[in-house]
Design an enzyme around this catalytic site. Structure first.
Site, mmCIF file in Angstrom:
data_model
loop_
_atom_site.group_PDB
_atom_site.id
_atom_site.type_symbol
_atom_site.label_atom_id
_atom_site.label_comp_id
_atom_site.label_asym_id
_atom_site.label_seq_id
_atom_site.Cartn_x
_atom_site.Cartn_y
_atom_site.Cartn_z
ATOM 1 N N ASP A 67 0.079 3.885 -0.561
ATOM 2 C CA ASP A 67 -0.143 4.351 -1.928
ATOM 3 C C ASP A 67 -1.342 5.279 -2.049
ATOM 4 O OD1 ASP A 67 2.028 2.951 -2.801
ATOM 5 O OD2 ASP A 67 0.887 1.203 -3.468
ATOM 6 N N HIS B 148 7.840 2.730 -7.751
ATOM 7 C CA HIS B 148 7.819 3.609 -6.588
ATOM 8 C C HIS B 148 9.213 3.756 -5.985
ATOM 9 C CE1 HIS B 148 3.323 2.436 -5.845
ATOM 10 N NE2 HIS B 148 3.516 3.053 -7.004
ATOM 11 N N ASP C 100 10.013 4.190 -2.999
ATOM 12 C CA ASP C 100 10.215 3.505 -1.712
ATOM 13 C C ASP C 100 10.687 2.072 -1.905
ATOM 14 O OD1 ASP C 100 7.882 2.211 -2.532
ATOM 15 O OD2 ASP C 100 6.752 2.633 -0.693
ATOM 16 N N CYS D 27 4.777 -0.138 1.894
ATOM 17 C CA CYS D 27 3.631 0.004 0.989
ATOM 18 C C CYS D 27 2.312 -0.231 1.713
ATOM 19 C CB CYS D 27 3.735 -0.995 -0.161
ATOM 20 S SG CYS D 27 5.274 -0.927 -1.088
#
Length: 675
Positions: free
Chosen positions: A363, A484, A486, A657
């Site tokens: 991030d 997010h 992802d 992450c």
């Protein structure tokens, strides 16, 4: 074949009262309107010149012999050229004599000519060499048959201690700093000195002043490898010529056959207010009279294009893996270490003194690179999230040949969508005949019908769009609590089709798997077996939860919307997509993964680091792991399951992450894009 530059003609006024000292730049023409300087009552003229001076008259006269009298009717123009540089100043001569009706002489204009060769040169054909007087040096064109020089943003730091990006120093730090700049060469040929009052000046526009600096080598033979022993003298050896404080500066005329090296430093990336194009000019200035400024009589110019920042997709070869060490992520870190060791890659661990408990390596930053024909290096893009990991990109990554760039937003404008788990890039694709050999950037934003939703901050979006070479695609991610992309998508390499597969989270695939377990007599198998009993839920209990099913129907709709966008914008078919069995649940009005999110993985070549899902066991093996292996192993990929439940999943993140990967640049050169 290169298109020749338009012929440069300079208008010259004759003076019958005073002899003139004139500098002529070879390959140009002096244009004289003969009537303009003619004394009153003039009817005819004649021309006489030195042997190395050429001229012609337009319209062409009937009589062309030297000293022949030619009528001034028809507004004749004299075009003067010279083909060889002068050995001495004022060593050539041309005169024009004017006559009345009865041939009496009314006046005579005399030009003392000094011819010089002059070219400001760059690597316009992008082969890593600075060729002489390339006809396309003053413009930019994309494509393999394009032209135009390239400039890097000098955003690395040659100094390791008390470091700042080199763009914050208005001097050359070290000899190695020169390779981050583009070479520009001034080539001249002519007499030992110019006639009195003439000089050369280099200049840029006010608009380009904040984007570029120019340094000069004080040696006529300077190069990237000269003066290695002169550490500590770089500022004197490479004085600053042009900057935001100095838009124009005189540069020496060396005399004879000579060249002078300049080093052009890029200071900023393309952005919303900057298309990346920079023009540098070199002019010959002519004196007019004492007390008046000189006037330009010739200008040569070159154009540079700033290199864009380029992201690398999962399909590029990994080089180095980055992860944080925290007081509670030992098990996760052990799994990452084992995977990286298996792949024979470097591992960079950010310890607590630097991360201060912030574990979300993905991030905080995104790895990319910049490239030119003569040099390139990795550049980290620092996100505006600025968590406790915020110092890591600058303090630990910025250095020699490792650049740094960031885009800052006002604190009240930053949301979770500004973290770079929400920034990905596809592998190379072709869409409706348009090639994207560097892939396309993917970002998550709010759904178009929810204007009050969270979005990636505009300064970051503007930066990404301005790079142009990875034309971004906006996806819908605001439906997720963290927000997010992802969390619902990833790419893995594949040996067939387009060379990759798009992996999408799919509640439908999840329910299909769990219903299959129920029908196979495994309804009492427990989710989260091996973890605290408070998490346990049987397959049958899961299937009976109507609220959970309704939540996942909504999630599937959101993912399907993104699926359609990705198919359209990346030119994909259903066979290019693999649906992974992942369920979501609701928290604070948005979706989070119900169990460790399989798609939120790290891709290291043919090895995948996947969150261990703790699914129901069938014959002693996790059914979700079995399904993942079945889907991935058909592509020649190996699944490595990493336990991130306590240290990441419970904190609303997963393996991807908590990690990051620096990858090799593309072989494809961005300037060869057809735009």
């Amino acid at each position: 074949m290169a298109k020749p530059r338009q012929e440069y003609q300079r208008t010259l006024r004759l003076d019958t009262e005073n002899a003139q000292s004139v500098v002529h730049v070879i390959s140009t023409k002096l244009r004289v309107n003969l009537n303009r300087a003619a004394p009153p009552r003039s009817k005819f003229f004649s021309v006489k010149c030195s042997s190395n001076v050429r001229y012609n008259i337009s319209p062409s006269p009937l009589e062309t012999a030297p000293l022949a009298l030619i009528s001034l009717n028809g507004d004749p123009v004299l075009l003067i050229t010279m083909e060889e540089a002068s050995v001495f100043e004022n060593d050539s001569k041309l005169s024009v004599q004017y006559y009345a009706e009865k041939k009496e002489v009314l006046g005579r204009a005399v030009l003392h000519l000094t011819a010089i060769e002059l070219s400001l040169d760059v690597d316009a054909d992008r082969d890593g060499k600075v060729e002489k007087n390339n006809p396309n040096k003053g413009s930019w064109k994309w494509g393999p048959k394009g032209h135009g020089a390239i400039l890097l943003t000098n955003c690395d730091a040659e100094r390791k201690y008390g470091k700042k990006p080199d763009i914050e120093h208005d001097f050359v730090n070290k000899i190695s700093d020169l390779k981050d700049m583009s070479l520009m060469v001034l080539r001249t040929k002519g007499p030992a000195k110019l006639p009195e009052g003439y000089k050369l000046t280099m200049h840029i526009s006010q608009g380009d002043a904040w984007s570029v600096r120019v340094f000069r080598s004080k040696s006529s033979e300077a190069s990237y490898h000269t003066f290695r022993s002169l550490f500590g003298f770089f500022e004197k050896r490479y004085p600053l010529v042009l900057s935001s404080e100095e838009l124009s500066k005189e540069v020496p005329y060396l005399g004879g056959t000579a060249s002078m090296d300049f080093f052009v430093e890029g200071l900023r990336f393309p952005d919303k207010d900057f298309d990346g194009l920079i023009t540098i000019n070199l002019s010959v200035l002519e004196p007019v009279a004492s007390g008046f400024p000189e006037t330009p009589i010739f200008t040569d110019r070159v154009v540079f294009k700033m290199a864009p920042w380029i992201m690398t997709p999962n399909t590029q070869k990994p080089i180095e893996v980055f992860v944080c060490s925290t007081k509670d992520n030992y098990q996760f870190l052990k799994g990452i270490r084992n995977l990286v060791q298996k792949c024979e890659l470097k591992l960079k661990v950010c310890y607590e003194y630097m991360n201060r408990g912030d574990r979300w390596m993905q991030d905080e930053l995104e790895f990319g690179y910049i490239d030119s024909p003569h040099h390139g290096f990795p550049v980290v893009l620092d996100s505006p999230r600025d968590g406790r990991l915020k110092d890591f990109p600058y303090e630990e990554l910025l250095g020699p040949d490792f650049g740094y760039v960031t885009r800052m937003a006002h604190d009240d404008m930053v949301s979770s969508l500004d973290s770079f788990g929400n920034l990905e890039v596809s592998p190379p694709v072709t869409v409706d005949g348009t090639n994207y050999p560097l892939g396309r950037i993917l970002i998550g934003v709010a759904f178009p019908t929810t204007p009050q939703g969270r979005n990636m901050t505009q300064v970051v979006q503007d930066f990404l769009w301005a790079q142009k070479v990875q034309n971004p695609v906006a996806l819908y991610s605001d439906w997720l609590l963290v927000g997010h992309i992802d969390e619902f998508m990833s790419f893995v390499p594949a040996p067939d089709r387009k060379g990759f597969r798009l992996l999408l989270a799919s509640p439908d695939a999840g329910y299909k798997l769990f219903r299959g377990l129920h029908n196979g007599g495994h309804g009492e198998a427990k989710m989260f077996d091996g973890l605290d009993e408070k998490y346990h839920i049987t397959v049958d209990e899961l299937l009976k939860d109507e609220n959970l099913e309704n939540q996942n129907n909504y999630v599937q709709n959101c993912i399907d919307w993104n699926r359609d966008v990705l198919k359209r914008e990346l030119g994909l078919e259903d066979d290019d997509i693999i649906d992974l069995p992942i369920l979501f649940t609701e928290e604070r009005g948005r979706a989070v993964a119900f169990y460790p999110d399989l798609v939120n993985m790290i891709v290291l070549g043919k090895n995948l680091g996947i969150p261990k899902p703790f699914g129901p066991k069938v014959n002693g093996r996790c059914a979700l792991e079995t399904e993942m292996c079945s889907l991935m192993e058909g592509l020649g990929l190996t699944c490595n399951f990493i336990d991130d439940f306590a240290s990441y999943h419970k904190l609303l993140g997963e393996v991807h992450c908590g990690s990051n990967v620096r990858r090799e640049p593309f072989d494809f050169k961005w300037w060869n894009l057809e735009m």
